[in-house]
Design an enzyme around this catalytic site. Structure first.
Site, mmCIF file in Angstrom:
data_model
loop_
_atom_site.group_PDB
_atom_site.id
_atom_site.type_symbol
_atom_site.label_atom_id
_atom_site.label_comp_id
_atom_site.label_asym_id
_atom_site.label_seq_id
_atom_site.Cartn_x
_atom_site.Cartn_y
_atom_site.Cartn_z
ATOM 1 N N ASN A 80 -9.256 9.145 3.890
ATOM 2 C CA ASN A 80 -8.991 9.035 2.451
ATOM 3 C C ASN A 80 -9.983 8.111 1.750
ATOM 4 O O ASN A 80 -10.639 8.504 0.807
ATOM 5 C CB ASN A 80 -7.561 8.528 2.214
ATOM 6 C CG ASN A 80 -6.513 9.509 2.697
ATOM 7 O OD1 ASN A 80 -6.743 10.714 2.732
ATOM 8 N ND2 ASN A 80 -5.362 8.996 3.086
ATOM 9 N N GLY A 88 -7.657 0.292 -2.700
ATOM 10 C CA GLY A 88 -7.560 -1.098 -3.123
ATOM 11 C C GLY A 88 -7.232 -2.054 -2.007
ATOM 12 O O GLY A 88 -7.036 -3.255 -2.252
ATOM 13 N N GLY A 145 0.820 -1.195 0.000
ATOM 14 C CA GLY A 145 0.000 0.000 0.000
ATOM 15 C C GLY A 145 0.859 1.251 0.000
ATOM 16 O O GLY A 145 2.060 1.220 0.249
ATOM 17 N N VAL A 146 0.212 2.379 -0.274
ATOM 18 C CA VAL A 146 0.932 3.651 -0.344
ATOM 19 C C VAL A 146 1.246 4.140 1.061
ATOM 20 O O VAL A 146 0.435 4.020 1.975
ATOM 21 C CB VAL A 146 0.082 4.702 -1.080
ATOM 22 C CG1 VAL A 146 0.782 6.053 -1.098
ATOM 23 C CG2 VAL A 146 -0.196 4.253 -2.509
ATOM 24 N N GLY A 147 2.436 4.708 1.255
ATOM 25 C CA GLY A 147 2.757 5.329 2.529
ATOM 26 C C GLY A 147 4.163 5.052 2.985
ATOM 27 O O GLY A 147 4.885 4.214 2.423
ATOM 28 N N ASN A 148 4.546 5.775 4.033
ATOM 29 C CA ASN A 148 5.912 5.700 4.516
ATOM 30 C C ASN A 148 6.257 4.346 5.128
ATOM 31 O O ASN A 148 7.367 3.843 4.951
ATOM 32 C CB ASN A 148 6.155 6.813 5.541
ATOM 33 C CG ASN A 148 6.227 8.170 4.878
ATOM 34 O OD1 ASN A 148 7.157 8.474 4.152
ATOM 35 N ND2 ASN A 148 5.212 8.992 5.119
ATOM 36 N N GLU A 162 -0.615 -2.128 -6.742
ATOM 37 C CA GLU A 162 -1.306 -0.987 -7.365
ATOM 38 C C GLU A 162 -0.326 0.074 -7.853
ATOM 39 O O GLU A 162 -0.497 0.649 -8.923
ATOM 40 C CB GLU A 162 -2.243 -0.316 -6.354
ATOM 41 C CG GLU A 162 -3.379 -1.164 -5.888
ATOM 42 C CD GLU A 162 -4.114 -0.478 -4.759
ATOM 43 O OE1 GLU A 162 -5.346 -0.378 -4.863
ATOM 44 O OE2 GLU A 162 -3.471 -0.036 -3.791
ATOM 45 N N LYS A 164 -0.828 10.707 17.597
ATOM 46 C CA LYS A 164 -1.020 11.968 18.331
ATOM 47 C C LYS A 164 -0.196 11.999 19.621
ATOM 48 O O LYS A 164 -0.701 12.349 20.701
ATOM 49 C CB LYS A 164 -2.498 12.184 18.655
ATOM 50 C CG LYS A 164 -3.407 12.360 17.452
ATOM 51 C CD LYS A 164 -3.229 13.698 16.782
ATOM 52 C CE LYS A 164 -4.228 13.906 15.648
ATOM 53 N NZ LYS A 164 -4.012 15.172 14.918
ATOM 54 N N ILE A 168 -5.840 2.765 10.218
ATOM 55 C CA ILE A 168 -6.029 3.821 11.208
ATOM 56 C C ILE A 168 -6.105 3.201 12.601
ATOM 57 O O ILE A 168 -5.467 3.673 13.538
ATOM 58 C CB ILE A 168 -7.294 4.645 10.888
ATOM 59 C CG1 ILE A 168 -7.057 5.474 9.613
ATOM 60 C CG2 ILE A 168 -7.668 5.551 12.064
ATOM 61 C CD1 ILE A 168 -8.278 6.193 9.111
#
Length: 504
Positions: free
Chosen positions: A383, A387, A268-271, A293, A407, A363
């Site tokens: 968001n 996918g 998946g997308v992200g750091n 993807e 947080k 999340i």
């Protein structure tokens, strides 16, 4: 700027973006190219935003539905959302202005599995697609379209739209020609045929998109780069999560459940997902493949190092530096990269057949393995599901990764009961935080709760989760999945009133 419009009929339709945008009318559904900040139209959406402002200032209503492959960029999502004229948006977004409009109720957001949207449009379920606005790299002399840095739903939009506007972007490398594989044998039931793919390197179609030239009402020439934000430097949390997951994969090889070259990887997308890819650089794994993807920086580095032999995706999601490198070396990279329609890249049956190892972010997750990947505190859209569901439900191994807190520790990512369910406990095989990895395969709910709390929860929240399980076991109306329904969301309520999930 030398024209890349080789077809005479198409050259006769070249015009400014404002003139092209004028073909889009109030109430239209508009299919835009673009997937994770790659290959989106860059001039027509900005001109359309100006048109919407002028019309509404004159007292005339003007709103549209915006359909894409996935998220785009400020020139598209941001520009149109700011006008207040984006009536509906689907299937995925990550723009802060668009998000604000969705959460204020001004924009209707339809959050759809990315593999589902193409069939829904082809079935006519979502209504008429009035106009398609598609970025391409070039138009050949015989009228074929060289795709740009994403494919997404472009094939669907070109097939189904009543009118088509093409943006020909000279920033995109001409050496992208040949990198794409456009499968074009889509059919609705009962005429749907199996997709004949056995490995990520298989090619099924042709390198070009095609369109009925009579549909094309405008061609706009641009020279603007894709806009993606750089990845953050890897921190210790991301490295720890990546380390736990890589250790797990090595264990699966050692016990014979995975081959030494693993199975096709999805990221998946992200750091954090990019950190997992970066961790593979120093791992013993060789001859890797990917069925995913998006191609991220970490995947390009694995290709450069010879670790990945083939990566199949639908788009790039590259930092500015990596995008420049891709443009300069696309002729080389097209030996190792195939970009496909998202109806193929996210195809559930192909994911299952190829045995994909899926890694996606979240999340929050709860003690039984349910995952929320879309909503903040139950109600606010972040968001979208994108996918992740396509891969999580159908993967050979489905892993979800996250830091254990957010947080500054005010939020625990492991909670008694998620405030919104995107992926059920049935689709979650592995949970990973910097604290450790929980292998949930073959475990009944109460045993899942024990291992998730022990392995994944932050030490600050671990006693509170254990206390919840004990209390729930006493008051629940059954012992299969014990919950205290009066307290199941008390952590979320506490955060909303006091700013922290920790009790005072």
């Amino acid at each position: 700027m030398a024209s890349r419009v080789g077809n005479k009929q198409m050259r006769n339709k070249i015009m400014p973006a404002a003139d092209a945008a004028a073909f889009i009318k109030h109430g239209d559904n508009v299919g835009m190219s673009g997937f994770t900040g790659a290959g989106y139209p860059k001039a027509v959406p900005v001109a359309l935003a100006t048109q919407i402002r002028e019309e509404t200032a004159a007292g005339r209503p003007f709103d549209i539905g915006v359909w894409t492959g996935a998220s785009t960029a400020p020139e598209l999502d941001g520009a149109l959302a700011e006008t207040g004229g984006m009536k509906t948006r689907l299937p995925y977004q990550s723009d802060p202005v668009t998000r604000s409009k969705i959460n204020s109720g001004e924009t209707d957001y339809i959050d759809i599995h990315l593999s589902h949207l193409g069939p829904l449009v082809r079935e006519g379920f979502l209504g008429t697609l009035d106009t398609a606005v598609i970025e391409v790299t070039a138009i050949t002399e015989d009228g074929r379209l060289v795709p740009s840095s994403s494919v997404g739903n472009n094939k669907v939009w070109l097939d189904e739209a009543e009118k088509v506007i093409l943006e020909v972007n000279s920033w995109q490398s001409t050496d992208l020609e040949g990198m794409h594989d456009i499968y074009d044998r889509f059919a609705l039931p009962p005429y749907r045929q199996p997709v004949q793919m056995l490995k990520p390197s298989d090619r099924l179609g042709q390198p070009y998109l095609t369109v009925d030239p009579e549909k094309v009402i405008a061609v706009v020439e641009t020279d603007q780069r894709d806009r993606n934000t750089p990845f953050k430097p890897l921190d210790e949390t991301s490295k720890a999560i990546a380390g736990h997951l890589l250790d797990f994969l090595q264990h699966e090889v050692n016990v014979g459940r995975l081959p030494k070259e693993l199975l096709p990887l999805q990221s998946g997308v992200g750091n954090i997902a990019n950190a997992v890819l970066a961790g593979l650089l120093d791992s013993p794994f060789e001859n890797l493949t990917s069925y995913t993807e998006v191609i991220q920086d970490g995947m390009v580095e694995l290709i450069d190092a010879g670790k990945v032999t083939m990566a199949s995706a639908t788009a790039f999601s590259l930092s500015p530096d990596a995008a420049e490198r891709m443009n300069q070396n696309a002729k080389t990279y097209r030996r190792n990269i195939i970009l496909r329609p998202q109806e193929i890249s996210n195809h559930p049956e192909l994911i299952r057949r190829l045995g994909v190892i899926a890694t996606n972010g979240l999340i929050e997750a709860d003690i039984y393995g349910n995952v929320n990947s879309t909503h903040i505190m139950g109600s606010r859209m972040q968001n979208g599901i994108g996918g992740s569901g396509d891969f999580a439900r159908n993967a050979y191994i489905s892993a979800f990764v996250t830091p254990s807190t957010a947080k500054g520790g005010a939020i625990s990512s492991i909670v008694p009961f998620v405030s919104h369910v995107d992926h059920t406990e049935h689709d979650t095989h592995i949970l990973v935080t910097e604290q450790g990895l929980a292998d949930l395969r073959g475990l009944a709910p109460r045993k899942r709760a024990k291992v998730i709390i022990e392995k994944c929860a932050h030490p600050t929240y671990r006693p509170l989760l254990e206390e919840y399980v004990q209390r729930a076991s006493k008051v629940a109306n059954g012992q299969h999945t014990p919950h205290d329904l009066e307290q199941a969301h008390s952590w979320h309520r506490r955060f909303l009133t006091s700013g922290t999930m920790m009790p005072s």
